[in-house]
Design a protein around this motif. Structure first.
Motif, PDB file in Angstrom:
ATOM      1  N   ALA A 197       0.853  -1.186   0.000  1.00 22.66           N
ATOM      2  CA  ALA A 197       0.000   0.000   0.000  1.00 22.66           C
ATOM      3  C   ALA A 197       0.888   1.235   0.000  1.00 22.66           C
ATOM      4  CB  ALA A 197      -0.939   0.015   1.204  1.00 22.66           C
ATOM      5  N   ALA A 198       0.447   2.276  -0.669  1.00 23.93           N
ATOM      6  CA  ALA A 198       1.235   3.505  -0.759  1.00 23.93           C
ATOM      7  C   ALA A 198       0.296   4.705  -0.791  1.00 23.93           C
ATOM      8  CB  ALA A 198       2.121   3.497  -2.004  1.00 23.93           C
ATOM      9  N   LEU A 199       0.696   5.772  -0.086  1.00 27.22           N
ATOM     10  CA  LEU A 199      -0.032   7.038  -0.098  1.00 27.22           C
ATOM     11  C   LEU A 199       0.732   8.017  -0.983  1.00 27.22           C
ATOM     12  CD1 LEU A 199      -2.256   8.938   0.969  1.00 27.22           C
ATOM     13  CD2 LEU A 199      -0.750   9.444   2.918  1.00 27.22           C
ATOM     14  N   TYR A 200       0.051   8.582  -1.989  1.00 30.88           N
ATOM     15  CA  TYR A 200       0.673   9.501  -2.937  1.00 30.88           C
ATOM     16  C   TYR A 200       0.046  10.885  -2.828  1.00 30.88           C
ATOM     17  CZ  TYR A 200       2.838   5.533  -5.317  1.00 30.88           C
ATOM     18  OH  TYR A 200       3.577   4.424  -5.608  1.00 30.88           O
ATOM     19  N   TYR A 208      10.769   4.463   4.258  1.00 29.79           N
ATOM     20  CA  TYR A 208      10.830   3.304   3.399  1.00 29.79           C
ATOM     21  C   TYR A 208      11.451   3.674   2.071  1.00 29.79           C
ATOM     22  CZ  TYR A 208       8.591  -1.160   4.124  1.00 29.79           C
ATOM     23  OH  TYR A 208       8.303  -2.441   4.423  1.00 29.79           O
ATOM     24  N   SER A 209      12.131   2.787   1.432  1.00 28.65           N
ATOM     25  CA  SER A 209      12.641   3.067   0.099  1.00 28.65           C
ATOM     26  C   SER A 209      12.266   1.907  -0.801  1.00 28.65           C
ATOM     27  CB  SER A 209      14.157   3.253   0.132  1.00 28.65           C
ATOM     28  OG  SER A 209      14.652   3.453  -1.150  1.00 28.65           O
ATOM     29  N   GLU A 210      11.215   2.094  -1.576  1.00 27.43           N
ATOM     30  CA  GLU A 210      10.767   1.074  -2.517  1.00 27.43           C
ATOM     31  C   GLU A 210      10.599   1.709  -3.887  1.00 27.43           C
ATOM     32  OE1 GLU A 210       8.293  -2.389  -0.901  1.00 27.43           O
ATOM     33  OE2 GLU A 210       7.280  -0.583  -0.236  1.00 27.43           O
ATOM     34  N   LEU A 239       3.637   0.894   2.950  1.00 26.71           N
ATOM     35  CA  LEU A 239       3.888  -0.295   3.766  1.00 26.71           C
ATOM     36  C   LEU A 239       3.851  -1.520   2.871  1.00 26.71           C
ATOM     37  CD1 LEU A 239       0.990  -1.962   4.372  1.00 26.71           C
ATOM     38  CD2 LEU A 239       0.607  -0.016   5.865  1.00 26.71           C
ATOM     39  N   ARG A 240       4.398  -2.619   3.388  1.00 32.15           N
ATOM     40  CA  ARG A 240       4.574  -3.846   2.609  1.00 32.15           C
ATOM     41  C   ARG A 240       4.034  -5.028   3.401  1.00 32.15           C
ATOM     42  NH1 ARG A 240       9.135  -5.825  -0.879  1.00 32.15           N
ATOM     43  NH2 ARG A 240       9.212  -8.089  -0.638  1.00 32.15           N
ATOM     44  N   ARG A 274      -4.453  -2.949   9.022  1.00 35.73           N
ATOM     45  CA  ARG A 274      -3.051  -2.517   9.010  1.00 35.73           C
ATOM     46  C   ARG A 274      -3.005  -0.994   8.996  1.00 35.73           C
ATOM     47  NH1 ARG A 274       1.078  -5.852   6.907  1.00 35.73           N
ATOM     48  NH2 ARG A 274       2.380  -3.992   7.171  1.00 35.73           N
ATOM     49  N   LEU A 275      -2.072  -0.404   9.756  1.00 35.44           N
ATOM     50  CA  LEU A 275      -2.014   1.039   9.921  1.00 35.44           C
ATOM     51  C   LEU A 275      -0.933   1.659   9.038  1.00 35.44           C
ATOM     52  CD1 LEU A 275      -2.397   1.378  13.805  1.00 35.44           C
ATOM     53  CD2 LEU A 275      -4.168   1.528  12.043  1.00 35.44           C
ATOM     54  N   LEU A 276      -1.334   2.683   8.289  1.00 35.08           N
ATOM     55  CA  LEU A 276      -0.400   3.456   7.473  1.00 35.08           C
ATOM     56  C   LEU A 276      -0.415   4.886   7.995  1.00 35.08           C
ATOM     57  CD1 LEU A 276       1.491   3.678   5.019  1.00 35.08           C
ATOM     58  CD2 LEU A 276      -0.520   4.224   3.640  1.00 35.08           C
ATOM     59  N   LYS A 277       0.703   5.330   8.565  1.00 35.64           N
ATOM     60  CA  LYS A 277       0.797   6.646   9.190  1.00 35.64           C
ATOM     61  C   LYS A 277       0.877   7.751   8.141  1.00 35.64           C
ATOM     62  CE  LYS A 277       1.991   9.162  13.026  1.00 35.64           C
ATOM     63  NZ  LYS A 277       1.474   9.099  14.389  1.00 35.64           N
TER      64      LYS A 277
END
Length: 405
Positions: free
Chosen positions: A226-229, A384-386, A250-251, A266-269
């Motif tokens: 999941a990713a917030l853009y 994170y670095s993805e 997050l992964r 699952r929590l994404l800050k």
């Protein structure tokens, strides 16, 4: 009469928030003082104060038109939200002054009050982007006969408040997708993805609860993520420029063939970021949560859930946790963090500057005039670095809506 010099010219705001910053909203009273310190008697023609608020967009494109030939096209656009002008010195006469129309400032510290109201209209939130910005500032100019004016400029922050406690922003966001991987000589089973979040509106500092179900019936090993853009879109001369930045991600766990995985809240800050900007005609700032399945060697399976980042956090009496739990059959939820008030969010230390800024110049010289503009910046996103599955800048040609992925 001794010839004095201007030692200090500064602007001080009366109202500061908890982070010691001048922050206001539409309709608020902005007040403060212009501080002038002189080393001797100084003759002054006028002391003028100008307040402005401007959204500005600018970028440049170069195009080849033939062999060894190219031209450059500039795209610029500007929208004015505030323009206030006032004269603090200039109308009154000083009896000690030998020349008519001049005011004498004697040695020492002098303060001159100013105030104005921000317009009641919806103002664009202060913002700094790659191709444009929204800035508000107060500028003071001290004019003296036969000399260059002394100037100082100080920025203040404007928030256009977005209350997430509305039915639209409290409604759950959900979706599901499925895709089948195949090649010439074999067929693979489908990969299915379902995702849901409890609401559309959040404030910085909160965590997004993500409910997700992934089933891998393909022959590949996949990874749910999941990713917030944040998407910044700039419009000028009928053309658009779009920049997308990864804010947080997050992964999940690696998912082999024939396995499934569930995210039960699952929590994404959400880090300290700019609120959404939705009403400015030349700059838009939007957010989207992308829940996707990373498929090595193939196109990712993804769901885009639009978000609005607001400034007024969720009321304590408005709890949606029970609602989302009842709508989901994916198990118990993790306890979310209580959102902070907007003023508690950390802001760059570059905003904390000395209130008094000195300007000591020779009377006959020009010299560079001191200006003060605080840039509104945000803390650097991800720890994170993805690899970003959604590549960078694309161009947009329709200003009515922002392209979605």
């Amino acid at each position: 009469m001794g010839l004095g010099k201007v030692r200090v010219l500064a602007i001080l705001f009366d109202s500061l928030n908890d982070n010691n910053l001048p922050a206001f909203s539409g309709g608020d009273l902005v007040s403060g003082r212009v501080v002038v310190e002189v080393t001797g008697d100084v003759r002054v023609k006028s002391l003028d104060v100008t307040a402005r608020g401007v959204a500005k967009v600018r970028w440049t494109e170069s195009r080849n038109t033939g062999a060894n030939t190219a031209y450059t096209q500039n795209y610029t656009e500007e929208v004015e939200y505030l323009h206030h002008y006032d004269t603090l010195i200039g109308e009154e006469r000083d009896e000690d002054c030998a020349e008519e129309g001049l005011t004498v400032l004697h040695a020492g510290l002098h303060e001159f009050a100013f105030s104005f109201n921000l317009p009641q209209m919806a103002l664009a939130t202060s913002f700094e982007g790659k191709h444009g910005s929204v800035r508000y500032w107060v500028k003071a100019e001290l004019h003296r006969p036969w000399l260059l004016p002394v100037k100082v400029k100080k920025e203040f922050i404007v928030f256009e408040h977005i209350d997430i406690n509305t039915p639209l922003l409290l409604s759950p966001q959900a979706g599901s997708k499925e895709k089948t991987l195949c090649c010439w000589f074999c067929a693979s089973g489908p990969i299915s993805l379902s995702a849901k979040i409890e609401r559309k509106g959040y404030t910085p500092g909160e965590s997004i609860q993500i409910f997700c179900e992934v089933e891998n019936s393909s022959s590949r090993v996949v990874v749910p993520k999941a990713a917030l853009y944040q998407t910044q879109t700039f419009f000028a001369k009928g053309k658009g420029k779009q920049i997308q930045q990864l804010v947080s991600n997050l992964r999940g766990e690696t998912l082999p063939q024939g396995k499934s995985q569930s995210w039960e809240g699952r929590l994404l800050k959400i880090p300290p970021v700019s609120p959404s900007i939705l009403d400015c005609p030349i700059i838009r700032v939007e957010y989207v949560l992308v829940v996707y399945v990373d498929v090595p060697g193939g196109l990712n399976l993804s769901l885009s859930l639009p978000l609005v980042i607001g400034t007024i956090p969720l009321h304590a009496s408005t709890s949606r946790s029970s609602s989302i739990s009842s709508c989901c059959s994916w198990g118990p939820t993790e306890t979310p963090e209580a959102p902070p008030s907007y003023s508690e969010l950390a802001i760059s230390e570059s905003h904390r500057r000395n209130c008094l800024v000195g300007c000591d110049r020779s009377e006959g010289g020009g010299g560079s005039l001191l200006t003060y503009i605080t840039e509104f910046r945000y803390l650097p996103p991800p720890l994170y670095s993805e690899v970003d599955p959604y590549p960078d800048p694309v161009e947009v040609r329709r200003p009515e809506t922002c392209p979605s992925r």
